[in-house]
Design a protein around this motif. Sequence first.
Motif, PDB file in Angstrom:
ATOM      1  N   MET A   1      41.858  56.188 -16.084  1.00  0.00           N
ATOM      2  CA  MET A   1      41.880  55.469 -14.807  1.00  0.00           C
ATOM      3  C   MET A   1      40.688  54.516 -14.722  1.00  0.00           C
ATOM      4  O   MET A   1      39.692  54.680 -15.403  1.00  0.00           O
ATOM      5  CB  MET A   1      41.798  56.475 -13.662  1.00  0.00           C
ATOM      6  CG  MET A   1      43.018  57.352 -13.625  1.00  0.00           C
ATOM      7  SD  MET A   1      43.851  57.211 -12.054  1.00  0.00           S
ATOM      8  CE  MET A   1      44.681  58.774 -12.037  1.00  0.00           C
ATOM      9  N   ASN A   2      40.801  53.540 -13.840  1.00  0.00           N
ATOM     10  CA  ASN A   2      39.736  52.545 -13.749  1.00  0.00           C
ATOM     11  C   ASN A   2      38.972  52.665 -12.435  1.00  0.00           C
ATOM     12  O   ASN A   2      39.193  53.575 -11.649  1.00  0.00           O
ATOM     13  CB  ASN A   2      40.314  51.146 -13.930  1.00  0.00           C
ATOM     14  CG  ASN A   2      41.475  50.910 -12.977  1.00  0.00           C
ATOM     15  OD1 ASN A   2      41.586  51.593 -11.963  1.00  0.00           O
ATOM     16  ND2 ASN A   2      42.321  49.968 -13.297  1.00  0.00           N
ATOM     17  N   ARG A   3      38.074  51.721 -12.208  1.00  0.00           N
ATOM     18  CA  ARG A   3      37.198  51.822 -11.040  1.00  0.00           C
ATOM     19  C   ARG A   3      37.937  51.708  -9.727  1.00  0.00           C
ATOM     20  O   ARG A   3      37.604  52.394  -8.758  1.00  0.00           O
ATOM     21  CB  ARG A   3      36.096  50.761 -11.137  1.00  0.00           C
ATOM     22  CG  ARG A   3      34.858  51.290 -11.820  1.00  0.00           C
ATOM     23  CD  ARG A   3      33.731  50.281 -11.738  1.00  0.00           C
ATOM     24  NE  ARG A   3      33.519  49.771 -10.395  1.00  0.00           N
ATOM     25  CZ  ARG A   3      33.312  48.475 -10.095  1.00  0.00           C
ATOM     26  NH1 ARG A   3      33.301  47.590 -11.056  1.00  0.00           N
ATOM     27  NH2 ARG A   3      33.109  48.084  -8.855  1.00  0.00           N
ATOM     28  N   ILE A   4      38.945  50.831  -9.694  1.00  0.00           N
ATOM     29  CA  ILE A   4      39.701  50.679  -8.443  1.00  0.00           C
ATOM     30  C   ILE A   4      40.339  52.009  -8.064  1.00  0.00           C
ATOM     31  O   ILE A   4      40.337  52.405  -6.907  1.00  0.00           O
ATOM     32  CB  ILE A   4      40.792  49.596  -8.591  1.00  0.00           C
ATOM     33  CG1 ILE A   4      40.123  48.255  -8.870  1.00  0.00           C
ATOM     34  CG2 ILE A   4      41.640  49.517  -7.355  1.00  0.00           C
ATOM     35  CD1 ILE A   4      41.089  47.154  -9.218  1.00  0.00           C
ATOM     36  N   ILE A  22      50.499  49.920  -3.104  1.00  0.00           N
ATOM     37  CA  ILE A  22      51.346  50.071  -4.289  1.00  0.00           C
ATOM     38  C   ILE A  22      50.446  50.501  -5.438  1.00  0.00           C
ATOM     39  O   ILE A  22      49.471  49.812  -5.754  1.00  0.00           O
ATOM     40  CB  ILE A  22      52.039  48.739  -4.651  1.00  0.00           C
ATOM     41  CG1 ILE A  22      52.995  48.321  -3.529  1.00  0.00           C
ATOM     42  CG2 ILE A  22      52.797  48.872  -5.979  1.00  0.00           C
ATOM     43  CD1 ILE A  22      53.555  46.913  -3.705  1.00  0.00           C
ATOM     44  N   VAL A  23      50.738  51.648  -6.022  1.00  0.00           N
ATOM     45  CA  VAL A  23      49.985  52.107  -7.184  1.00  0.00           C
ATOM     46  C   VAL A  23      50.842  51.839  -8.415  1.00  0.00           C
ATOM     47  O   VAL A  23      51.917  52.431  -8.574  1.00  0.00           O
ATOM     48  CB  VAL A  23      49.650  53.612  -7.080  1.00  0.00           C
ATOM     49  CG1 VAL A  23      48.908  54.077  -8.322  1.00  0.00           C
ATOM     50  CG2 VAL A  23      48.809  53.883  -5.839  1.00  0.00           C
ATOM     51  N   ASP A  29      52.098  60.497 -14.411  1.00  0.00           N
ATOM     52  CA  ASP A  29      51.137  61.512 -13.960  1.00  0.00           C
ATOM     53  C   ASP A  29      49.910  60.881 -13.312  1.00  0.00           C
ATOM     54  O   ASP A  29      49.386  61.397 -12.333  1.00  0.00           O
ATOM     55  CB  ASP A  29      50.688  62.395 -15.139  1.00  0.00           C
ATOM     56  CG  ASP A  29      51.799  63.318 -15.597  1.00  0.00           C
ATOM     57  OD1 ASP A  29      52.780  63.466 -14.849  1.00  0.00           O
ATOM     58  OD2 ASP A  29      51.681  63.879 -16.705  1.00  0.00           O
ATOM     59  N   ASP A  30      49.437  59.766 -13.886  1.00  0.00           N
ATOM     60  CA  ASP A  30      48.278  59.064 -13.302  1.00  0.00           C
ATOM     61  C   ASP A  30      48.584  58.653 -11.861  1.00  0.00           C
ATOM     62  O   ASP A  30      47.776  58.848 -10.959  1.00  0.00           O
ATOM     63  CB  ASP A  30      47.956  57.769 -14.083  1.00  0.00           C
ATOM     64  CG  ASP A  30      47.390  58.039 -15.466  1.00  0.00           C
ATOM     65  OD1 ASP A  30      46.905  59.155 -15.703  1.00  0.00           O
ATOM     66  OD2 ASP A  30      47.440  57.112 -16.308  1.00  0.00           O
ATOM     67  N   ARG A  31      49.778  58.071 -11.699  1.00  0.00           N
ATOM     68  CA  ARG A  31      50.119  57.540 -10.371  1.00  0.00           C
ATOM     69  C   ARG A  31      50.270  58.662  -9.348  1.00  0.00           C
ATOM     70  O   ARG A  31      49.735  58.589  -8.247  1.00  0.00           O
ATOM     71  CB  ARG A  31      51.419  56.726 -10.457  1.00  0.00           C
ATOM     72  CG  ARG A  31      51.301  55.478 -11.313  1.00  0.00           C
ATOM     73  CD  ARG A  31      52.529  54.591 -11.208  1.00  0.00           C
ATOM     74  NE  ARG A  31      53.730  55.149 -11.785  1.00  0.00           N
ATOM     75  CZ  ARG A  31      54.083  55.019 -13.076  1.00  0.00           C
ATOM     76  NH1 ARG A  31      53.308  54.343 -13.899  1.00  0.00           N
ATOM     77  NH2 ARG A  31      55.201  55.550 -13.525  1.00  0.00           N
ATOM     78  N   ASP A 193      52.158  54.469 -19.714  1.00  0.00           N
ATOM     79  CA  ASP A 193      53.261  54.874 -20.574  1.00  0.00           C
ATOM     80  C   ASP A 193      54.185  53.704 -20.922  1.00  0.00           C
ATOM     81  O   ASP A 193      55.080  53.840 -21.737  1.00  0.00           O
ATOM     82  CB  ASP A 193      54.050  56.045 -19.992  1.00  0.00           C
ATOM     83  CG  ASP A 193      54.365  55.877 -18.526  1.00  0.00           C
ATOM     84  OD1 ASP A 193      54.860  56.818 -17.935  1.00  0.00           O
ATOM     85  OD2 ASP A 193      54.116  54.785 -17.981  1.00  0.00           O
ATOM     86  N   ALA A 194      53.929  52.535 -20.317  1.00  0.00           N
ATOM     87  CA  ALA A 194      54.707  51.365 -20.727  1.00  0.00           C
ATOM     88  C   ALA A 194      54.313  50.946 -22.149  1.00  0.00           C
ATOM     89  O   ALA A 194      54.982  50.172 -22.783  1.00  0.00           O
ATOM     90  CB  ALA A 194      54.477  50.214 -19.761  1.00  0.00           C
ATOM     91  N   HIS A 195      53.184  51.463 -22.623  1.00  0.00           N
ATOM     92  CA  HIS A 195      52.717  51.050 -23.945  1.00  0.00           C
ATOM     93  C   HIS A 195      52.707  52.197 -24.954  1.00  0.00           C
ATOM     94  O   HIS A 195      51.947  52.186 -25.906  1.00  0.00           O
ATOM     95  CB  HIS A 195      51.318  50.448 -23.829  1.00  0.00           C
ATOM     96  CG  HIS A 195      51.334  49.131 -23.111  1.00  0.00           C
ATOM     97  ND1 HIS A 195      51.243  47.933 -23.761  1.00  0.00           N
ATOM     98  CD2 HIS A 195      51.490  48.839 -21.807  1.00  0.00           C
ATOM     99  CE1 HIS A 195      51.321  46.948 -22.872  1.00  0.00           C
ATOM    100  NE2 HIS A 195      51.472  47.477 -21.689  1.00  0.00           N
TER     101      HIS A 195
END
Length: 322
Positions: A1-4, A22-23, A29-31, A193-195
């Motif tokens: 995950m990033n800073r935002i 919108i996430v 799982d991250d979302r 997971d798109a990548h």
Amino acid sequence: MNRIADELPRLAAEGRLYPSVIVSGGTTDDRLGLAFEIGRALLCERAPQERPCGECGHCRRVDKDRYASEARAKAASEKKGGKADEENDEGVRQGHPDFLLLERPPARRDIRIGMVRPLVRAAQMSPFEARGQVFVIADANTLNPHGANTLLKTLEEPTGTTPRHFLLLAASAQELLPTLRSRSLTVYLGPGDAHVAPDDGQTTDLVEHWRRRPSDASSALWTAGLTDRLVAIGGKDLDDVRARRGWNRAARAVTEAAGTLDDRDDRAAALALASDLLDAHRLRERYIQPRRIIEGLAARRLRRDRPETGFESSVNVLMGPP
Ligand SMILES: [Zn+2]
């Protein structure tokens, strides 16, 4: 995950989070994980700087919702392929009465208006126990048009004094209605997971196949073999008209194959095909079969003698000139 992503729970704890977020990006799982974290920060009963405490009744019940959701995801993945027995599943999940999670039932391709209504009704009432309400829609990109419009109307209604938050989760924000996007803060969690990398064996096979590329009349057969391989690499995701994941996997495999080619023109052609595959979901949205799409794209990028024929020319119309 990033800073935002780290920032959002803090904004939520301080009561400064935008009403609709919108996430996007990251893995499923991250979302979901971030949505539960934000939910705890919004509903926790402690003072702002202590939210989420993880101990109060609100935090604990949101956690319970989270474990239940994870258990369902696990159960769904274990019986993948089997006929889902959730035809009547309403989709709305609730442990904490002010935290509603709407998930697309595994047996369905979209979230219909009937599933959105309970959530919209709840949003018109006051919170049961907590300071505010949190509504999470997983796979928000699969909201059907009626469902999305009903949700939009709710977002446009004034909220009164109680905080009401909508979290819309989607791999790509671009798959949501522009009107929903314009009313929401969009947060991108980075490539997820798109990548996912294609399976190693599949890529090796593709590379081998590519090296045997003929320069004569048997190229039609070769293209058919290439199509088979890319369909295998893209997997079931290619059937989903809204998913880009399968196309991303296929594009990545072709990029890897390109890196192994000695001939410069071949390499350029493969990279051009990879870039077309990244955009191929646009063709899929027109309900063109994945196999036809790949054959059309391969034909327009890989033919050595380039007379334009049949589907190749219609692909050029839809995608722009090669
Ligand atoms: Zn708490």
